[in-house]
Design an enzyme around this catalytic site. Structure first.
Site, short mmCIF file in Angstrom:
data_model
loop_
_atom_site.label_atom_id
_atom_site.label_comp_id
_atom_site.label_asym_id
_atom_site.label_seq_id
_atom_site.Cartn_x
_atom_site.Cartn_y
_atom_site.Cartn_z
N GLU A 1 -4.35 47.84 -8.15
CA GLU A 1 -3.50 47.55 -7.01
C GLU A 1 -4.34 46.66 -6.11
O GLU A 1 -5.38 47.08 -5.61
CB GLU A 1 -3.08 48.84 -6.32
CG GLU A 1 -2.10 48.63 -5.19
CD GLU A 1 -2.67 49.04 -3.86
OE1 GLU A 1 -3.09 48.11 -3.11
OE2 GLU A 1 -2.72 50.23 -3.57
N CYS B 1 -2.84 47.65 2.44
CA CYS B 1 -2.37 46.82 1.34
C CYS B 1 -0.86 46.61 1.41
O CYS B 1 -0.33 45.70 0.77
CB CYS B 1 -2.76 47.44 0.00
SG CYS B 1 -2.16 49.13 -0.22
#
Length: 707
Positions: free
Chosen positions: A271, A310
């Site tokens: 990720e 994120c």
């Protein structure tokens, strides 16, 4: 090994952050200088991080042997229950974690997201693991496939845990949640974990791991911790293992190019960078609830964790005529509600970035965006006046503080806009002239974790969501109906997938039971129904049945507690004939006077009925009467039917019988009863299949009950 000191405190400000290796705390014998970790708000030296000499090979071997063996002693339900117990324990230690995490620049709200959110993940998987998975270590995936005419050879898919270790390499922004959201599904699957946190906030992770170990709840080898560099960790891994990485795309690409990933079969999921977007619909003009919700969401994502998320909104894509309105509204909300400063000071709503190095990186990214055509429309790169721990206002040069910054762009397709992430309190407002252009601009991020679509126009929502969905791992639809209840753009929830395609890494985390299965291998198994039953613990059509003796009521499977009942225990009823009077009476009592049950001519004319036929629910109701044992006994209740299918009509004059077989037995770890799934098959007088379904019951573990 040497015994590690306690987690860093004011009294031990230069302590070495320890690692947890083979079920013991460890620090290097000659730590040397190491990497310094400082208070994000004051610059005070907190600790030194150094893993020189750590035995990575030994850690991996310990996980594969001790960890695998100890976790394998428990079923999925038992491990899930341990997660719940662990979550309850950790919840009682939140405050001490908060105090430590303040040093990382995190505010109380940030800590709720990170610490409480991480503990919440444990609760979720503790619940879902017991509700949605079997109380075993084999998960059946899909129905049996018959591979021979006589049914003696069949196949299906199963999940079993991978035989290695789950190595997680995490980013600095969520030192607790980032670790627990990966640990929880691995633990439920039965796979031991090695944690490698990022250096700037790894001391917070260490404190959480220490609490987990001190709880005494986790089996040996369940978790190990690397505080410091783990450059050669991938050298020790092979096809049995998996790596879950969170961080920059550059680092992910470097790790993915490792020979053990490229050629050795190490499972790798990542990720990474994500220029997430929020799209404002044309209907969401100033004064509408959608406009307000959009502005609130953008400001929240810019300021929670100081924008170091994120999932933060990096590109606010709005109708071109509303760019100035959106910038003004964002600026007004920041001015009114955002107080930058030391998280330990009263009233501070946005803390420092994680380190001075991070501050330098974010400022540099903003400067590069400006050079590429961006214009700072709100905020500044100058050191801001902040609230210090004492409550005074000052410009603090030793702290990693930054003001929120909003950029605008004349060239809405500038490559830097869609390719450079400033990982801090920074967002760009970008104008579009049509929904098609908004979709194209969102897609220019080359794959993102999440996008928001803020509109109250269903057609606009449909166009935007279907247009951008394939470019994103998650899409939040925000309007006046869910603005107050939404968990928010930047909040992954353990029930849903967290991840995204392309630039976002191409992986998936969380997603409920999906994430448990990430840590398992799906295998096709083939054999006779008896062998499939033996491996899975689930009875398969064609496998042996142990039929009850009609002359001996005690052999009826409903008279057996879980202590006595076995998969394959069954009963076969007598035939019961259906008359026209039965059908007419059921129609009158239920009000179901559908023509096929009332009118011979109309039924035949339909072309699918031989004339008047019995109601399907009449057949199911009669079947219950044919298979139940009515006296009080271990079967407590019927709580549902699954997979009901009516396969052919039953005309008046035909007869039915039911064959009921114990298909799956799932004892509940915490209760005096469990769940039994029964295979129910209805056949007619010619043994033709009429209907099949699963009956779900709760059954006592022992009967009669002990006093």
């Amino acid at each position: 090994m040497t015994t590690a000191p306690e987690a860093p405190t004011k009294e031990t400000a230069t302590a070495i952050v320890p690692s947890y290796v083979r079920d013991a705390w460890w620090t290097p014998e000659n730590p040397g200088r190491g990497a310094e970790v400082r208070d994000a708000s004051t610059g005070e030296l907190l600790a030194v991080v150094n893993s020189d000499g750590i035995d990575l090979a030994g850690m991996v071997e310990h996980a594969r042997t001790v960890g695998q063996a100890e976790l394998g002693k428990f079923t999925i339900h038992e491990r899930a229950l341990k997660l719940k117990e662990l979550a309850q324990f950790l919840r009682g230690h939140r405050e001490e974690l908060y105090e430590l995490s303040f040093k990382s620049g995190a505010t109380k709200i940030d800590n709720m997201v990170d610490i409480d959110g991480g503990i919440g993940v444990l609760f979720t998987f503790g619940s879902k693991g017991r509700r949605e998975l079997p109380n075993s270590n084999v998960i059946v995936d899909g129905p049996m496939e018959v591979l021979s005419k006589d049914g003696s050879f069949a196949g299906e898919h199963i999940y079993t845990r991978i035989p290695g270790v789950a190595a997680q390499i995490n980013a600095f922004n969520f030192p607790v949640w980032g670790m627990l959201e990966k640990f929880a599904p691995a633990f439920v699957a039965g796979v031991p974990t090695i944690v490698k946190p990022a250096t700037p906030t790894g001391y917070v992770t260490e404190a959480m791991v220490r609490l987990m170990v001190d709880s005494g709840i986790l089996p040996a080898g369940s978790i190990q911790l690397i505080s410091g560099s783990a450059r050669t960790l991938l050298d020790e891994l092979d096809y049995r293992d998996m790596v879950s990485f969170t961080g920059s795309a550059a680092t992910a690409n470097l790790l993915k190019s490792h020979p053990n990933v490229v050629h050795g079969g190490v499972r790798f999921t990542s990720e990474t960078d994500s220029l997430n977007a929020a799209i404002l619909g044309p209907d969401a003009v100033p004064g509408t609830p959608e406009f307000d919700a959009f502005v609130k969401s953008v400001v929240t994502e810019m300021t929670v964790k100081a924008g170091q998320k994120c999932t933060a909104i990096r590109r606010s894509i709005v109708p071109a005529e509303l760019v100035d309105d959106v910038v003004a509204a964002i600026g007004a909300r920041v001015t009114e509600r955002v107080v930058v400063g030391d998280p330990r000071a009263e009233g501070v709503t946005m803390g420092a970035l994680a380190s001075l190095e991070q501050l330098k990186d974010v400022r540099g990214a903003v400067e590069s965006l400006v050079e590429a055509g961006g214009k700072i429309a709100f905020g500044s790169l100058d050191a801001p006046e902040v609230v210090t721990a004492s409550g005074e206002k000052a410009v603090v040069t030793d702290g990693a503080f930054m003001s929120p910054v909003v950029l605008t762009w004349e060239d809405v397709e500038a490559p830097a806009l869609h390719g450079t992430e400033a990982f801090g309190p920074v967002s760009s407002v970008v104008g579009f002239s049509s929904l098609e252009e908004a979709i194209r601009l969102a897609a220019m991020g080359s794959g993102s974790l999440v996008a928001s679509v803020c509109t109250n126009d269903p057609e606009a929502a449909k166009t935007l969501v279907t247009g951008i969905a394939a470019h994103h791992g998650r899409v939040l639809m925000l309007n006046r109906e869910d603005a107050k209840t939404s968990t928010g753009h930047g909040s992954p929830v353990p029930h849903l997938v967290h991840g995204g395609p392309g630039r976002a890494g191409g992986g998936e985390e969380l997603g409920g039971i999906r994430s448990v299965k990430h840590h398992m291998q799906r295998t096709a198994i083939q054999g006779s129904p008896n062998m499939l039953t033996a491996v899975t613990g689930v009875w398969h059509t064609g496998a042996d049945r142990h039929l009850a003796d009609p002359a001996d009521p005690s052999t009826h499977p409903f008279r057996k507690s879980l202590a006595e009942l076995r998969v394959g225990d069954a009963m076969r009823s007598e035939l019961r004939q259906i008359t026209r009077e039965d059908i007419a009476k059921f129609a009158a009592e239920t009000g179901d006077t559908f023509y096929a049950h009332m009118d011979d001519e109309a039924a035949r004319a339909a072309g699918v009925f031989p004339g008047i036929v019995a109601h399907g629910y009449l057949l199911v109701s009669w079947a219950a009467g044919l298979f139940v044992s009515p006296e009080p006994g271990p079967v407590l209740l019927n709580y549902g039917l699954d997979n009901l299918r009516f396969l052919q009509p039953v005309p008046a004059g035909d007869s039915i019988r039911v064959t009921l077989t114990a298909k799956q037995i799932t004892p509940r770890v915490t209760d005096e009863y469990g769940e039994v799934r029964w295979d129910a098959v209805l056949t007619n007088q010619d043994d033709e299949l009429i209907a099949n379904y699963d009956v779900l019951t709760l059954v006592e573990k022992e009967w009669p009950k002990k006093a």
